[in-house]
Design an enzyme around this catalytic site. Structure first.
Site, PDB file in Angstrom:
ATOM      1  N   CYS A 140      41.472  18.564  11.267  1.00 35.23           N
ATOM      2  CA  CYS A 140      40.279  19.195  10.710  1.00 35.23           C
ATOM      3  C   CYS A 140      40.652  20.501  10.023  1.00 35.23           C
ATOM      4  O   CYS A 140      40.081  20.861   8.987  1.00 35.23           O
ATOM      5  CB  CYS A 140      39.244  19.464  11.792  1.00 35.23           C
ATOM      6  SG  CYS A 140      39.049  18.109  12.959  1.00 35.23           S
ATOM      7  N   CYS A 189      32.821  17.325  11.984  1.00 37.31           N
ATOM      8  CA  CYS A 189      32.728  17.748  13.375  1.00 37.31           C
ATOM      9  C   CYS A 189      32.672  19.266  13.486  1.00 37.31           C
ATOM     10  O   CYS A 189      32.809  19.982  12.491  1.00 37.31           O
ATOM     11  CB  CYS A 189      33.936  17.223  14.147  1.00 37.31           C
ATOM     12  SG  CYS A 189      35.460  18.069  13.737  1.00 37.31           S
ATOM     13  N   CYS A 228      38.728  10.405   9.707  1.00 35.04           N
ATOM     14  CA  CYS A 228      37.447  10.236  10.377  1.00 35.04           C
ATOM     15  C   CYS A 228      36.286  10.124   9.412  1.00 35.04           C
ATOM     16  O   CYS A 228      35.149   9.972   9.836  1.00 35.04           O
ATOM     17  CB  CYS A 228      37.206  11.422  11.304  1.00 35.04           C
ATOM     18  SG  CYS A 228      37.193  12.962  10.411  1.00 35.04           S
ATOM     19  N   ASP A 249      35.256  12.462   7.210  1.00 32.16           N
ATOM     20  CA  ASP A 249      34.531  13.700   6.951  1.00 32.16           C
ATOM     21  C   ASP A 249      34.727  14.175   5.524  1.00 32.16           C
ATOM     22  O   ASP A 249      35.730  13.870   4.886  1.00 32.16           O
ATOM     23  CB  ASP A 249      34.991  14.791   7.914  1.00 32.16           C
ATOM     24  CG  ASP A 249      34.520  14.475   9.311  1.00 32.16           C
ATOM     25  OD1 ASP A 249      33.650  13.607   9.420  1.00 32.16           O
ATOM     26  OD2 ASP A 249      35.020  15.076  10.264  1.00 32.16           O
TER      27      ASP A 249
HETATM   28  S1  FES Z   1      37.227  14.991  13.707  1.00 35.83           S
HETATM   29 FE1  FES Z   1      36.233  14.554  11.942  1.00 35.83          FE
HETATM   30  S2  FES Z   1      36.572  16.362  10.850  1.00 35.83           S
HETATM   31 FE2  FES Z   1      37.184  16.879  12.755  1.00 35.83          FE
END
Ligand code: FES
Lengths: 416, 149
Positions: free
Chosen positions: B126, B82, B36, B38
């Protein structure tokens, strides 16, 4: 404090007047519009009266409106229905049913945009994948606008359908539907005169436009158009597909042959009544208020300016000028969309985001990607969708809370 | 949001523990989530302490001369991601703070996920990010230490 709802592009509450209008059609006037007895005939009359009210807004005939269960069904009916009917006629022209799959250049060709709503995009992709059609996905420009020339350039001899949305659901950009519609109409008449090529149908998903823009189907030059009730303060579970007379379409739900034999299933009488009432309320308001959109537009602009002024490293996604009065889509560098949404929610504000973390598939919004927004920016995107009910003090409150939230998240972020 | 995330996650999201920067960190590590996009960054400060009796027996051969063990004296994180990513960073740092490096390396994403309560399946990755963050920062520390020796 009362919650602040700024996700009207997702859905809207049913207006009390709409709910009142629907109430009799659950327990008291419950007839099936296909029944011969008085209960049924009353239901029939109710449905037809509601249809007639809607038809006035669309400037079309009663027989040109097909009620469905909502926007996704209408989009599916338009695309699958046109494609299937095109394949059928093609087969007939070739002398009956053919066992062999058609060769690639015989396949019907569909044009849509790369940032269409998934109800259209995934349907087209699926048909393409299963080898039923060829497809072209026209790219919007950086501003989020589709050029009519680009649509024109994508047309092939076998093109049977062009499907372009009126207002993009994520970034709120308004497409030149009338221009595209007129262009296709010209092309179609040239084609029929020369008897070359097929008729190209033009479908428009107008769901996000219904509250604010012109829905006159003659003005827009559309052959098919999707609308949904729950985005305009009507109930969920009811939508419609406008279909110009003469458009040949294969039904997708078969059975009792309701809705001009194009969509079977017992009519959702209460839903249809609610839908018509919601449309009527907008029409009446537009007659009364000289510029119906301006109040929402003013608040939208206040929100955009306020955000860009108060929050560094923020940007607006999509054209500022050709934009729905209700849409504000902004990105913040170094803050993630879902975290922003949770913080907003804790502050009593509902919004939505195109960040990868908020999508089940962990992919960033295909809309932001299509207009060239870099992942670092789409990661921090938030959509606020207003409505004519939005109050100035709600925007003021949001403008107070949002900078604090972004600052807090940026403090947490390793990337600034 | 109650239906999306558990109380535990919301607690750590609202009041993240060990969030921030260690300016004179002994090691840091940045890892990204390919799913994603992150990003998580970890900082640690490592110190030595005498081995406890029980541990001495077990790890005699490991650290004979000093009879000391290295442990995470301080840890801080920064996360762009997130709610689950922020909460799992917070939980992971809390779980390893004060632990010996050997113990800290045993932390698994399952353990983190368990501490988070009800975690939606799409958010499992995550917690994996947090596990990787801890492993990576310790690895970076050990590499640096071994080079300097
Ligand atoms: S969905 Fe992006 S870090 Fe959790």
């Amino acid at each position: 404090m009362k919650r602040i709802y700024l996700d009207n592009a997702a859905t809207t509450p049913v207006k009390p007047e709409v709910f009142e209008a629907m109430k009799p059609y659950f327990s008291r006037d419950f007839g099936n519009a296909s029944s011969i007895h008085s209960d049924g005939q009353q239901a029939r009359a109710t449905v037809e009266q509601a249809r007639h009210e809607i038809v006035e807004v669309l400037n079309c005939k009663d027989s040109e409106v097909v009620f469905t269960s909502g926007g996704s069904e209408s989009d599916n009916l338009a695309i699958r229905g046109i494609v299937e009917s095109a394949v059928g006629t093609r087969r007939l022209a070739l002398g009956g049913w053919q066992k062999n799959p058609q060769t690639a250049d015989q396949l019907p060709h569909v044009i849509t945009s790369a940032f269409e709503h998934h109800a259209v995009l995934k349907t087209v992709q699926m048909l393409e994948k299963s080898g039923e059609i060829k497809a072209t996905y026209v790219k919007p420009d950086k501003e989020g606008l589709i050029a009519a020339e680009d649509v024109k350039a994508a047309i092939r001899e076998n093109t049977v359908l062009v499907s372009i949305m009126y207002v993009n659901n994520e970034i709120g950009t308004i497409q030149s539907i009338r221009e595209i519609g007129k262009m296709l109409e010209k092309l179609n008449s040239a084609r029929s005169e020369a008897s070359t090529g097929r008729r190209i149908y033009f479908h428009c998903d107008a769901i996000q436009a219904a509250e604010y823009l012109n829905l006159d189907t003659k003005y827009l030059h559309v052959d098919l158009m999707t609308l949904s009730a729950h985005k305009i303060f009507g109930p969920k579970g009811i939508g419609l597909l406008f279909m110009k007379s003469g458009v040949k379409i294969t039904p997708q739900i078969t059975g009792g042959e309701q809705e001009w034999r194009l969509r079977s299933g017992t009519e959702n009488v209460a839903g249809i009544v609610g839908f018509a009432k919601a449309m009527e309320i907008i029409q009446n308001a537009k007659c009364k208020i000289r510029n119906y959109n301006s109040k929402t537009e003013k608040l939208r602009d206040k929100l955009i300016d306020g955000i860009l002024d108060r929050i560094p490293k923020s940007r607006l996604n999509g054209s500022r000028e050709r934009r729905s009065p209700a849409n504000v889509n902004v990105s913040f560098f170094g803050a993630e969309g879902e975290s922003i949404l949770i913080n907003l929610d804790l502050a009593g504000i509902s919004a939505s985001s195109g960040s990868a973390c908020t999508s089940g598939a962990l992919e960033p919004s295909h809309v932001l990607e299509a207009i060239g927004v870099k992942p670092e920016w789409s990661h921090g995107s938030v959509r606020f969708s207003l409505s004519p009910e939005t109050k100035e003090k709600e925007i003021d409150y949001l403008l107070e809370e949002l900078p604090k939230i972004i600052e807090k998240l940026r403090k947490m972020s390793p990337i600034k | 949001m109650k239906n999306l995330y558990s109380e535990e996650i919301m607690d750590h999201f609202r009041n993240p523990r060990n969030m921030g920067v260690i300016n004179d960190a002994d090691a840091e590590a940045t890892i990204g989530n390919p799913h994603c996009g992150d990003v998580m960054k970890m900082y640690i400060k490592v110190a030595k302490r005498p081995l406890s009796q029980k541990l001495k027996v077990k790890s005699k051969k490991l650290d004979k001369q000093t009879e000391n063990e290295e442990y995470i004296k301080d840890i801080k994180f920064q996360t762009l991601g997130c709610g689950a990513a922020i909460a799992s960073s917070s939980i992971a740092t809390e779980l390893v703070k004060g632990k010996s490096l050997t113990e800290a390396l045993k932390l698994t994403s399952d353990e983190i996920a368990r501490r988070m309560g009800k975690l939606p399946p799409v958010k499992y990755h995550c917690s994996i990010l947090a596990e990787e963050g801890i492993k990576k920062v310790i690895e970076n520390y050990e590499n640096r230490r071994d080079k300097n020796q």
